[in-house]
Design a protein around this motif. Structure first.
Motif, PDB file in Angstrom:
ATOM      1  N   ALA A  38       1.039  -1.437   0.150  1.00 18.14           N
ATOM      2  CA  ALA A  38       0.222  -0.230  -0.009  1.00 18.14           C
ATOM      3  C   ALA A  38       1.139   1.366  -0.497  1.00 18.14           C
ATOM      4  CB  ALA A  38      -1.161  -0.058   1.096  1.00 18.14           C
ATOM      5  N   TYR A  39       2.335   1.008   0.571  1.00 18.45           N
ATOM      6  CA  TYR A  39       2.866   2.656   0.665  1.00 18.45           C
ATOM      7  C   TYR A  39       3.689   2.991  -0.282  1.00 18.45           C
ATOM      8  CZ  TYR A  39       6.350   5.586   1.568  1.00 18.45           C
ATOM      9  OH  TYR A  39       7.679   6.846   1.525  1.00 18.45           O
ATOM     10  N   ILE A  40       4.281   2.157  -0.961  1.00 16.63           N
ATOM     11  CA  ILE A  40       4.616   2.306  -2.297  1.00 16.63           C
ATOM     12  C   ILE A  40       3.612   2.500  -3.223  1.00 16.63           C
ATOM     13  CG2 ILE A  40       4.874  -0.505  -3.257  1.00 16.63           C
ATOM     14  CD1 ILE A  40       7.338   2.685  -3.803  1.00 16.63           C
ATOM     15  N   GLN A  41       2.587   1.594  -3.260  1.00 15.58           N
ATOM     16  CA  GLN A  41       1.597   2.098  -4.543  1.00 15.58           C
ATOM     17  C   GLN A  41       1.035   3.573  -4.347  1.00 15.58           C
ATOM     18  OE1 GLN A  41      -1.708  -1.073  -4.063  1.00 15.58           O
ATOM     19  NE2 GLN A  41       0.193  -2.696  -5.321  1.00 15.58           N
ATOM     20  N   THR A  42       1.046   4.213  -3.333  1.00 18.69           N
ATOM     21  CA  THR A  42       0.165   4.939  -3.459  1.00 18.69           C
ATOM     22  C   THR A  42       1.595   6.409  -2.907  1.00 18.69           C
ATOM     23  OG1 THR A  42      -1.537   4.540  -1.339  1.00 18.69           O
ATOM     24  CG2 THR A  42      -0.453   7.130  -0.897  1.00 18.69           C
ATOM     25  N   TYR A  43       2.328   6.006  -2.948  1.00 18.10           N
ATOM     26  CA  TYR A  43       3.683   6.945  -2.873  1.00 18.10           C
ATOM     27  C   TYR A  43       3.669   7.212  -4.393  1.00 18.10           C
ATOM     28  CZ  TYR A  43       8.044   9.849  -2.796  1.00 18.10           C
ATOM     29  OH  TYR A  43       9.080  10.121  -2.770  1.00 18.10           O
ATOM     30  N   ILE A  44       3.688   5.760  -4.938  1.00 21.51           N
ATOM     31  CA  ILE A  44       4.225   6.530  -6.997  1.00 21.51           C
ATOM     32  C   ILE A  44       2.905   6.934  -7.498  1.00 21.51           C
ATOM     33  CG2 ILE A  44       3.966   4.996  -9.451  1.00 21.51           C
ATOM     34  CD1 ILE A  44       6.137   2.885  -7.601  1.00 21.51           C
ATOM     35  N   GLN A  45       1.448   6.321  -6.594  1.00 18.35           N
ATOM     36  CA  GLN A  45       0.502   7.268  -6.995  1.00 18.35           C
ATOM     37  C   GLN A  45       0.226   8.892  -7.458  1.00 18.35           C
ATOM     38  OE1 GLN A  45      -2.275   6.410  -9.704  1.00 18.35           O
ATOM     39  NE2 GLN A  45      -1.914   7.825 -10.133  1.00 18.35           N
ATOM     40  N   ASN A  46       0.938   9.371  -6.165  1.00 16.80           N
ATOM     41  CA  ASN A  46       1.077  10.481  -5.737  1.00 16.80           C
ATOM     42  C   ASN A  46       1.985  10.970  -6.440  1.00 16.80           C
ATOM     43  OD1 ASN A  46      -0.929  10.458  -3.215  1.00 16.80           O
ATOM     44  ND2 ASN A  46       0.642   9.932  -2.201  1.00 16.80           N
ATOM     45  N   ALA A  47       3.341  10.810  -6.895  1.00 17.79           N
ATOM     46  CA  ALA A  47       4.428  10.954  -7.702  1.00 17.79           C
ATOM     47  C   ALA A  47       3.780  11.556  -9.089  1.00 17.79           C
ATOM     48  CB  ALA A  47       5.581  10.097  -8.277  1.00 17.79           C
TER      49      ALA A  47
END
Length: 171
Positions: A38-47
């Motif tokens: 969830a963390y990396i998916q959210t971070y990449i989507q935010n990017a």
């Protein structure tokens, strides 16, 4: 930290697509837990959201607050120089994020379809290959300084490494 591959086949256990349809697969940690995913998916989507926002160059919230642009430029130049078919977003594009860090492009990988070594894709040495990737195309369109930074890095690398290569080989 995390290692993620932009990977059209999406044949790994943990894969997803961003809202701009960029196909991603989590390579490490392996195995990963739901919180890490969830963390990396959210971070990449935010990017990606920052990159496609109304003001993608805003210092505090723009795309450079998520992407290590220097690593991206080096990765871009290597892949464009070799006209790597995969670099347009099909596969073998690795990005990593250290804990507390930004998204870095690299390592460069998989040039089996580079330098014209394909018979099912335009392998012409003319034009650009990597520049058509979703995120890179947006950076080029939205941020005039991005193109200038690519050019400056190319000029520096060409002068210090490529132009001196024949003499180095002779030596």
């Amino acid at each position: 930290g995390s290692l993620v591959e932009i990977h059209e086949r999406m044949d790994d256990p943990v894969c997803w697509r961003t809202t701009r349809d960029v196909p991603l697969c989590l390579k490490d940690p392996d195995p990963s837990n739901a919180g890490q995913q969830a963390y990396i998916q959210t971070y990449i989507q935010n990017a990606e959201d920052a990159l496609f926002s109304a003001d993608p160059t805003q210092a505090a919230t723009g795309y450079e607050s998520y992407f290590d642009v220097d690593s991206l430029i080096d990765w871009y130049l290597v892949n464009e120089l070799f006209k790597n078919v995969d670099s347009a977003g099909y596969g073998s594009i690795y990005i990593y994020k250290d804990a507390g860090g930004k998204l870095h492009y690299g390592p460069v990988w998989d040039f089996d379809l580079g330098a014209g070594n394909t018979d099912y894709f335009d392998a012409s040495p003319q034009g650009f290959q990597t520049a058509t990737a979703v995120w890179i195309a947006r950076m080029k369109a939205a941020d005039p300084s991005f193109e200038a930074r690519i050019r400056a890095r190319w000029d520096a690398v060409k002068a210090t490494q490529l132009d001196t290569l024949p003499a180095y080989i002779d030596a």
